[in-house]
Design an enzyme around this catalytic site. Structure first.
Site, PDB file in Angstrom:
ATOM      1  N   LYS A   1      10.323  43.593  -2.156  1.00 17.58           N
ATOM      2  CA  LYS A   1       9.583  42.520  -2.854  1.00 17.58           C
ATOM      3  C   LYS A   1       8.205  42.333  -2.229  1.00 17.58           C
ATOM      4  O   LYS A   1       8.066  42.355  -1.008  1.00 17.58           O
ATOM      5  CB  LYS A   1      10.383  41.213  -2.745  1.00 17.58           C
ATOM      6  CG  LYS A   1       9.602  39.957  -3.111  1.00 17.58           C
ATOM      7  CD  LYS A   1      10.479  38.709  -3.083  1.00 17.58           C
ATOM      8  CE  LYS A   1       9.979  37.688  -2.090  1.00 17.58           C
ATOM      9  NZ  LYS A   1      10.769  36.459  -2.050  1.00 17.58           N
TER      10      LYS A   1
ATOM     11  N   ASP B   1       0.831  -1.224   0.000  1.00 17.49           N
ATOM     12  CA  ASP B   1       0.000   0.000   0.000  1.00 17.49           C
ATOM     13  C   ASP B   1       0.858   1.264   0.000  1.00 17.49           C
ATOM     14  O   ASP B   1       0.355   2.353   0.246  1.00 17.49           O
ATOM     15  CB  ASP B   1      -0.938  -0.009   1.205  1.00 17.49           C
ATOM     16  CG  ASP B   1      -0.177  -0.012   2.517  1.00 17.49           C
ATOM     17  OD1 ASP B   1       1.078  -0.093   2.481  1.00 17.49           O
ATOM     18  OD2 ASP B   1      -0.801   0.069   3.582  1.00 17.49           O
TER      19      ASP B   1
ATOM     20  N   GLN C   1       6.967  27.801   6.450  1.00 22.23           N
ATOM     21  CA  GLN C   1       5.681  27.942   7.163  1.00 22.23           C
ATOM     22  C   GLN C   1       5.990  28.090   8.651  1.00 22.23           C
ATOM     23  O   GLN C   1       5.767  27.195   9.450  1.00 22.23           O
ATOM     24  CB  GLN C   1       4.818  26.719   6.900  1.00 22.23           C
ATOM     25  CG  GLN C   1       4.440  26.585   5.425  1.00 22.23           C
ATOM     26  CD  GLN C   1       3.527  25.401   5.182  1.00 22.23           C
ATOM     27  OE1 GLN C   1       2.626  25.117   5.956  1.00 22.23           O
ATOM     28  NE2 GLN C   1       3.756  24.688   4.090  1.00 22.23           N
TER      29      GLN C   1
ATOM     30  N   ARG D   1       5.110  39.529  -2.409  1.00 25.49           N
ATOM     31  CA  ARG D   1       4.710  38.239  -2.989  1.00 25.49           C
ATOM     32  C   ARG D   1       3.226  38.281  -3.302  1.00 25.49           C
ATOM     33  O   ARG D   1       2.422  38.638  -2.439  1.00 25.49           O
ATOM     34  CB  ARG D   1       5.044  37.099  -2.006  1.00 25.49           C
ATOM     35  CG  ARG D   1       4.768  35.732  -2.574  1.00 25.49           C
ATOM     36  CD  ARG D   1       5.407  34.611  -1.787  1.00 25.49           C
ATOM     37  NE  ARG D   1       6.824  34.383  -2.070  1.00 25.49           N
ATOM     38  CZ  ARG D   1       7.322  33.903  -3.206  1.00 25.49           C
ATOM     39  NH1 ARG D   1       6.517  33.622  -4.213  1.00 25.49           N
ATOM     40  NH2 ARG D   1       8.621  33.719  -3.352  1.00 25.49           N
TER      41      ARG D   1
HETATM   42  C1  R5P Z   1      11.758  34.098   0.653  1.00 23.32           C
HETATM   43  O1  R5P Z   1      11.539  34.603   1.724  1.00 23.32           O
HETATM   44  C2  R5P Z   1      12.926  33.206   0.380  1.00 23.32           C
HETATM   45  O2  R5P Z   1      14.097  33.687   0.964  1.00 23.32           O
HETATM   46  C3  R5P Z   1      13.128  33.025  -1.091  1.00 23.32           C
HETATM   47  O3  R5P Z   1      13.451  34.276  -1.663  1.00 23.32           O
HETATM   48  C4  R5P Z   1      11.901  32.530  -1.767  1.00 23.32           C
HETATM   49  O4  R5P Z   1      11.274  31.545  -1.008  1.00 23.32           O
HETATM   50  C5  R5P Z   1      12.254  31.999  -3.131  1.00 23.32           C
HETATM   51  O5  R5P Z   1      11.104  31.514  -3.749  1.00 23.32           O
HETATM   52  P1  R5P Z   1      10.940  31.627  -5.306  1.00 23.32           P
HETATM   53  O6  R5P Z   1      12.203  31.128  -5.913  1.00 23.32           O
HETATM   54  O7  R5P Z   1       9.754  30.748  -5.598  1.00 23.32           O
HETATM   55  O8  R5P Z   1      10.660  33.058  -5.634  1.00 23.32           O
END
Ligand code: R5P
Length: 316
Positions: free
Chosen positions: A193, A37, A97, A195
């Site tokens: 930056k 499994d 996380q 996100r």
């Molecule tokens: C963010 O806080 C990390 O230091 C990296 O910059 C980030 O996780 C990179 O993720 P990605 O390559 O998907 O932009």
């Protein structure tokens, strides 16, 4: 302390072999199999009673498989009467996380720390946690190494011409970037930056002047490469001459290889905490993989002998 033995999960056997070689030993014998499994079964095939055990496993893709292998391996060692078990986790997945940034979300980094301790690890050895505070999620000792000396040593060996500037592609990474800037004795610029999704970021401003400079951009990891590629494009728009990127953990998932192929990055320097995919190897001729096996090997040697590991931070 009793005999030192090194074992490896399946996430990064080449790195584990190099570490064993540094220590003048070989990897311990173990066998992973699957039940019908798909449940994981591990059998350690040599005596570990009373031994000082180091289990090497990066929590990288497939993340849950590798995490589960690590937990099962530790449990196995505990039940086989190992004297001490150190989880050597070159890349600690789930570390991003690390807090509740909105309602009704988990802190999975803390959960993973609890799982590793509950499985029976006595200590943890890792490199470049996404946030250093994750150390505090453990109630067992954590030796947290930095890849900065290894990456800086390589960058210095390139004897780069022109005026250098260190760039952090986001605010969260400033402390790490500052360490590099101090090593090179150069100014630090920071990118603002935002996100907008798991794969996309928006960058409009650089605090600092990159015009006519050779940029050294550093980050802890490259996942989808949105961060470093956007940051590299912005630096070029603002007049940077050349861009070198150094990142400890090459996750390189999703669109990363495609993005990096198109990005204005002269050289991409990563470490072998995570093995590169075939696609990355075949399509990224500008990637340089540095090994952190000696750093980890030396840390293991010192932990085994109860010696300080703190001056490993000064090498390079
Ligand atoms: C963010 O806080 C990390 O230091 C990296 O910059 C980030 O996780 C990179 O993720 P990605 O390559 O998907 O932009």
């Amino acid at each position: 302390m009793n005999a030192l033995k090194i074992f490896s999960g399946n996430s990064n056997i080449p790195l584990a072999e190099k570490i064993a070689e540094y220590l003048g030993t070989r990897l311990g014998q173990s066998r992973f199999t699957r039940f019908p499994d798909s449940e994981i079964m591990v059998k350690v095939e040599e005596d570990v009673r009373g031994c000082d055990i180091f289990v090497i496993q990066s929590i990288c893709d497939p993340v849950n498989e590798h995490l589960m292998e690590l937990l099962i391996f530790i449990d196995c060692m505990r039940r086989a009467s190992a004297q001490r078990i150190t989880a050597v986790i070159p890349y600690f997945g789930y570390a991003r996380q690390d807090r509740k940034d909105e309602g009704r979300v988990p802190i999975t980094a803390k959960l993973v720390a609890n799982l590793i301790s509950t499985a029976g690890a006595d200590r943890v050895l890792t490199i470049d946690l996404h946030a250093a505070q994750v150390q505090g999620f453990f109630d067992i000792p954590v030796d947290h190494l930095l890849a900065e000396p290894v990456i800086s040593f390589y960058l210095k060996s390139l004897k780069l011409n022109g005026s250098l500037i260190l760039v952090s592609p986001d605010v969260g990474n400033v402390k790490r970037a500052k360490g590099y800037a101090q090593r090179f004795n150069v100014e630090l610029a920071i990118i603002d930056k935002r996100r907008i999704s798991g794969t996309d970021t928006v960058m409009e401003n650089i605090i600092g002047n990159v015009k006519d400079k050779t940029v050294l951009m550093v980050d802890d990891l490259i996942a989808t490469a949105g961060t470093v590629c956007n940051a590299a494009n912005l630096c070029m728009e603002r007049g940077a001459k050349t861009i070198y990127v150094g990142a400890t953990h090459p996750l390189l998932c999703g669109p990363a290889v495609e993005r990096l192929t198109a990005a204005p990055i002269k050289s991409l320097i990563v470490t072998d905490t995570i093995p590169l995919s075939t696609t990355a190897k075949e399509n990224l001729p500008n990637i340089n993989v540095l090994t952190i096996s000696d750093l980890l090997g030396e840390a293991i040697r010192r932990i085994h002998r109860n010696e300080s590991v703190s001056n490993l931070f000064l090498t390079g």
